[in-house]
Design an enzyme around this catalytic site. Structure first.
Site, PDB file in Angstrom:
ATOM      1  N   LYS A 179      13.692 104.242 -24.527  1.00 47.02           N
ATOM      2  CA  LYS A 179      12.964 105.430 -24.071  1.00 47.02           C
ATOM      3  C   LYS A 179      12.864 105.462 -22.545  1.00 47.02           C
ATOM      4  CE  LYS A 179      10.127 105.705 -28.209  1.00 47.02           C
ATOM      5  NZ  LYS A 179      10.614 104.495 -28.920  1.00 47.02           N
ATOM      6  N   ARG A 216      17.092 109.729 -37.762  1.00 43.38           N
ATOM      7  CA  ARG A 216      17.539 108.653 -38.641  1.00 43.38           C
ATOM      8  C   ARG A 216      18.157 109.208 -39.923  1.00 43.38           C
ATOM      9  NH1 ARG A 216      12.704 105.807 -37.715  1.00 43.38           N
ATOM     10  NH2 ARG A 216      13.294 105.332 -35.581  1.00 43.38           N
ATOM     11  N   CYS A 234      12.850 116.707 -41.893  1.00 40.91           N
ATOM     12  CA  CYS A 234      13.055 117.470 -40.658  1.00 40.91           C
ATOM     13  C   CYS A 234      14.562 117.579 -40.430  1.00 40.91           C
ATOM     14  CB  CYS A 234      12.424 116.753 -39.469  1.00 40.91           C
ATOM     15  SG  CYS A 234      10.723 116.225 -39.747  1.00 40.91           S
ATOM     16  N   ASP A 256      15.440 109.438 -25.074  1.00 42.60           N
ATOM     17  CA  ASP A 256      15.769 108.154 -25.713  1.00 42.60           C
ATOM     18  C   ASP A 256      17.261 107.952 -25.479  1.00 42.60           C
ATOM     19  OD1 ASP A 256      15.425 105.791 -27.099  1.00 42.60           O
ATOM     20  OD2 ASP A 256      14.233 106.713 -28.680  1.00 42.60           O
ATOM     21  N   ARG A 279       7.593  94.294 -29.029  1.00 42.25           N
ATOM     22  CA  ARG A 279       7.262  95.135 -30.179  1.00 42.25           C
ATOM     23  C   ARG A 279       8.504  95.464 -30.994  1.00 42.25           C
ATOM     24  NH1 ARG A 279       7.496  97.309 -25.372  1.00 42.25           N
ATOM     25  NH2 ARG A 279       8.075  99.478 -24.940  1.00 42.25           N
ATOM     26  N   ARG A 308      14.087  96.194 -30.126  1.00 34.47           N
ATOM     27  CA  ARG A 308      14.709  96.726 -28.919  1.00 34.47           C
ATOM     28  C   ARG A 308      13.975  96.256 -27.661  1.00 34.47           C
ATOM     29  NH1 ARG A 308      15.880  97.676 -24.877  1.00 34.47           N
ATOM     30  NH2 ARG A 308      16.993  99.333 -23.806  1.00 34.47           N
ATOM     31  N   TYR A 309      12.646  96.208 -27.754  1.00 38.29           N
ATOM     32  CA  TYR A 309      11.805  95.890 -26.598  1.00 38.29           C
ATOM     33  C   TYR A 309      11.251  94.475 -26.740  1.00 38.29           C
ATOM     34  CZ  TYR A 309      12.064 100.934 -26.024  1.00 38.29           C
ATOM     35  OH  TYR A 309      12.519 102.205 -25.879  1.00 38.29           O
ATOM     36  N   ASP A 315      17.679 114.015 -29.863  1.00 37.07           N
ATOM     37  CA  ASP A 315      18.746 113.006 -29.850  1.00 37.07           C
ATOM     38  C   ASP A 315      20.113 113.615 -30.167  1.00 37.07           C
ATOM     39  OD1 ASP A 315      17.087 110.892 -29.172  1.00 37.07           O
ATOM     40  OD2 ASP A 315      16.562 110.485 -31.264  1.00 37.07           O
ATOM     41  N   CYS A 353      16.334 115.164 -37.914  1.00 39.85           N
ATOM     42  CA  CYS A 353      15.957 113.747 -38.074  1.00 39.85           C
ATOM     43  C   CYS A 353      16.899 112.819 -37.313  1.00 39.85           C
ATOM     44  CB  CYS A 353      15.970 113.370 -39.553  1.00 39.85           C
ATOM     45  SG  CYS A 353      15.553 111.628 -39.838  1.00 39.85           S
ATOM     46  N   CYS A 402      10.490 110.578 -47.211  1.00 43.49           N
ATOM     47  CA  CYS A 402       9.492 111.348 -46.468  1.00 43.49           C
ATOM     48  C   CYS A 402       8.883 112.387 -47.401  1.00 43.49           C
ATOM     49  CB  CYS A 402      10.139 112.068 -45.283  1.00 43.49           C
ATOM     50  SG  CYS A 402      10.646 110.959 -43.957  1.00 43.49           S
TER      51      CYS A 402
HETATM   52  C1  LIG Z   1       9.978 104.042 -29.918  1.00 43.86           C
HETATM   53  C2  LIG Z   1      10.239 102.668 -30.244  1.00 43.86           C
HETATM   54  C3  LIG Z   1       9.268 101.675 -30.061  1.00 43.86           C
HETATM   55  C4  LIG Z   1       7.889 101.977 -29.523  1.00 43.86           C
HETATM   56  O1  LIG Z   1       7.961 102.415 -28.187  1.00 43.86           O
HETATM   57  P1  LIG Z   1       6.635 102.696 -27.367  1.00 43.86           P
HETATM   58  O2  LIG Z   1       7.124 103.270 -26.071  1.00 43.86           O
HETATM   59  O3  LIG Z   1       5.927 101.401 -27.227  1.00 43.86           O
HETATM   60  O4  LIG Z   1       5.817 103.679 -28.161  1.00 43.86           O
HETATM   61  C5  LIG Z   1       9.592 100.381 -30.388  1.00 43.86           C
HETATM   62  N1  LIG Z   1      10.805 100.061 -30.836  1.00 43.86           N
HETATM   63  C6  LIG Z   1      11.771 100.973 -30.994  1.00 43.86           C
HETATM   64  C7  LIG Z   1      13.113 100.551 -31.464  1.00 43.86           C
HETATM   65  C8  LIG Z   1      11.522 102.314 -30.714  1.00 43.86           C
HETATM   66  O5  LIG Z   1      12.485 103.225 -30.876  1.00 43.86           O
END
Ligand SMILES: *Cc1c(COP(=O)(O)O)cnc(C)c1O
Length: 448
Positions: free
Chosen positions: A340, A137, A132, A333, A119, A115-116, A296, A135, A128
């Site tokens: 986020k 997911r 929860c 989110d 990372r 997504r980002y 969510d 959840c 798990c």
């Molecule tokens: C939460 C999340 C992250 C990590 O986000 P940070 O703000 O860096 O902790 C990375 N990828 C996805 C898809 C996420 O939902």
């Protein structure tokens, strides 16, 4: 350490020998999921029984350790509500979604969410230690037929190898710490072989559901893969027991920085005083509150949702009132895959060309005089600016500030605003030459 921390065991488990109770395999194989099993620990309400007896429900499983933390006489117990389903779970609500974060759309290969820019989220199991009820997911988690998949894992590793912009891999699921130790070790080994992966993180609720899993042996293994970070998931101060404190102590001593992510849940922790107690207790066991999430829009979680305003009220009651280390960021989110988004009260009240007006947590309003002689940072002589490695197309507002882009347009913007513009009869087109960024798409794109 604490003297006030609890260590509880429900009367139903009074006769279990210590070495069994403290064995995580025993805890896993004695999880509870039926009305009959749970009623040996406490009596269920009609709503809970209905839910447990209905089909198609998101999986139920609770470790004996975690169910022991529930007050048997309190149907509103904050731990009970996190793991025991009620009929409310089966009620749909407006804007409910199966995959509210659009994770599936962001998956270049199965189980990897990119997504980002730098990372990825890597889903390594669907299992798990306990489940929860809220959840995010639940569409994939809990399926007993779908655990760790070697085929998917190889595809994930291949994607990571050919995607050098990824410097941070977040292992989640499901819960990575329920994997067989050998498999977890292999995942970490394979990730560490990829040179551009700088940090690895694990998101796990195992320390909370089953702290006896955090053995010295596991910590020694994890400690071989530094820099490794770990976020746990605690929602209420009652979850902070002596066993959790000891597990966190072992991980901290293994050099793993610990954070906490909680979810804001109606009737569980939607209270400034509960949250303050929670974050202070977390810092005492050396866990840094990281995020507090708005619940969510996920199926089955409607009755746990609070207004976003509740989270802002909680942040108002934390910032300044307690240690900065204890203050998490409140995050929405964004539905639809927006990612986020931090949300907080306003501290910047106004500004002029030479001062800003800010207020503190007490309501004290003050001014900050801006410097009159600020020698602006010069990107042309800054080697960091010169070597910046941002993904084109994902620079966002910082791209606007950097001067690489002049605007962000909603899709279809140009088409809507194209009214077949004609030139005024008095305008001399030779007089106006476009200059620099934003002067015209043609100029801009030619430069880029
Ligand atoms: C939460 C999340 C992250 C990590 O986000 P940070 O703000 O860096 O902790 C990375 N990828 C996805 C898809 C996420 O939902």
């Amino acid at each position: 350490m604490f003297t006030t921390l609890l260590s509880k065991r429900a009367p139903a488990y009074a006769d279990v020998p210590e070495e069994k109770w403290n064995d995580w395999r025993w805890q896993l194989s004695h999880r509870l999921n039926t009305v009959e099993e749970i009623e040996k620990v406490f009596l269920l309400t009609e709503s809970e029984k209905n839910a447990l007896n209905s089909s198609g429900l998101f999986r139920v499983d609770i470790t004996p350790y975690f169910i022991s933390l529930i007050d048997a006489d309190d149907a509103e117990d904050p731990i009970r509500k996190q793991v025991i389903p009620t009929a409310a779970e089966m009620v749909p609500f407006t804007s409910m979604m199966e995959d509210s974060l659009a994770e599936d759309r962001h998956s270049p290969v199965p189980g990897l969410v990119h997504r980002y820019p730098d990372r990825v989220l890597m889903l390594v199991t669907t299992q798990c230690a306990s489940y929860c009820r809220y959840c995010t997911r639940s569409r994939i988690v809990g399926d007993p037929s779908a655990t760790f998949s070697r085929h998917e894992f190889e595809m994930q590793i291949e994607y990571l190898k050919r995607t050098p912009q990824v410097r941070d891999v977040l292992l989640s699921g499901g819960d990575p710490l329920v994997l067989a130790p050998k498999i977890l070790e292999e995942i970490l080994t394979r990730l560490r072989e990829i040179p551009h992966i700088e940090i690895v993180r694990i998101g796990s609720r195992v320390p909370v559901f089953m702290p006896m899993r955090i053995t010295q042996e596991l910590c020694d293994m994890l400690g071989r893969f530094h820099p490794l970070w770990l976020n746990i998931h605690v929602n209420h101060p009652n979850e902070i027991t002596q066993e959790l404190a000891d597990a966190c102590d072992r991980m901290s001593r293994a050099g793993i920085p610990l954070g906490n992510q909680s979810v804001l849940l109606a009737g569980i922790n939607d209270c400034v005083h509960i949250q303050r107690e929670l974050v202070q207790k977390l810092t005492r066991i050396r866990v840094r509150p990281y995020y507090l999430y708005q619940c969510d829009l996920v199926e089955g979680a409607g009755h746990f949702r609070t207004p976003v305003a509740k989270g802002i009220e909680i942040m108002e009651g934390l910032r300044g009132h307690t240690s900065g280390y204890a203050v998490p960021q409140f995050i929405v989110d964004a539905p639809g895959g927006g990612g986020k988004i931090p949300v907080m009260p306003n501290y910047l009240l106004s500004m002029s060309d030479h001062k800003v007006i800010v207020r503190n947590y007490e309501g004290y309003v003050t001014t900050y005089e801006e410097p009159t002689e600020y020698k602006a940072h010069d990107p042309k002589t800054c080697k960091y600016c010169q070597s910046k490695r941002m993904e084109p197309g994902q620079t966002g507002l910082t791209g606007l500030l950097d001067g690489d882009e002049m605007f962000i347009k909603p899709s279809g913007f140009d088409e809507i605003h194209d009214r077949n513009g004609i030139q005024h009869r008095l305008k001399d087109s030779k007089k106006w030459q476009p200059l620099g960024i934003g002067a015209g798409d043609a100029v801009h794109h030619d430069e880029a």
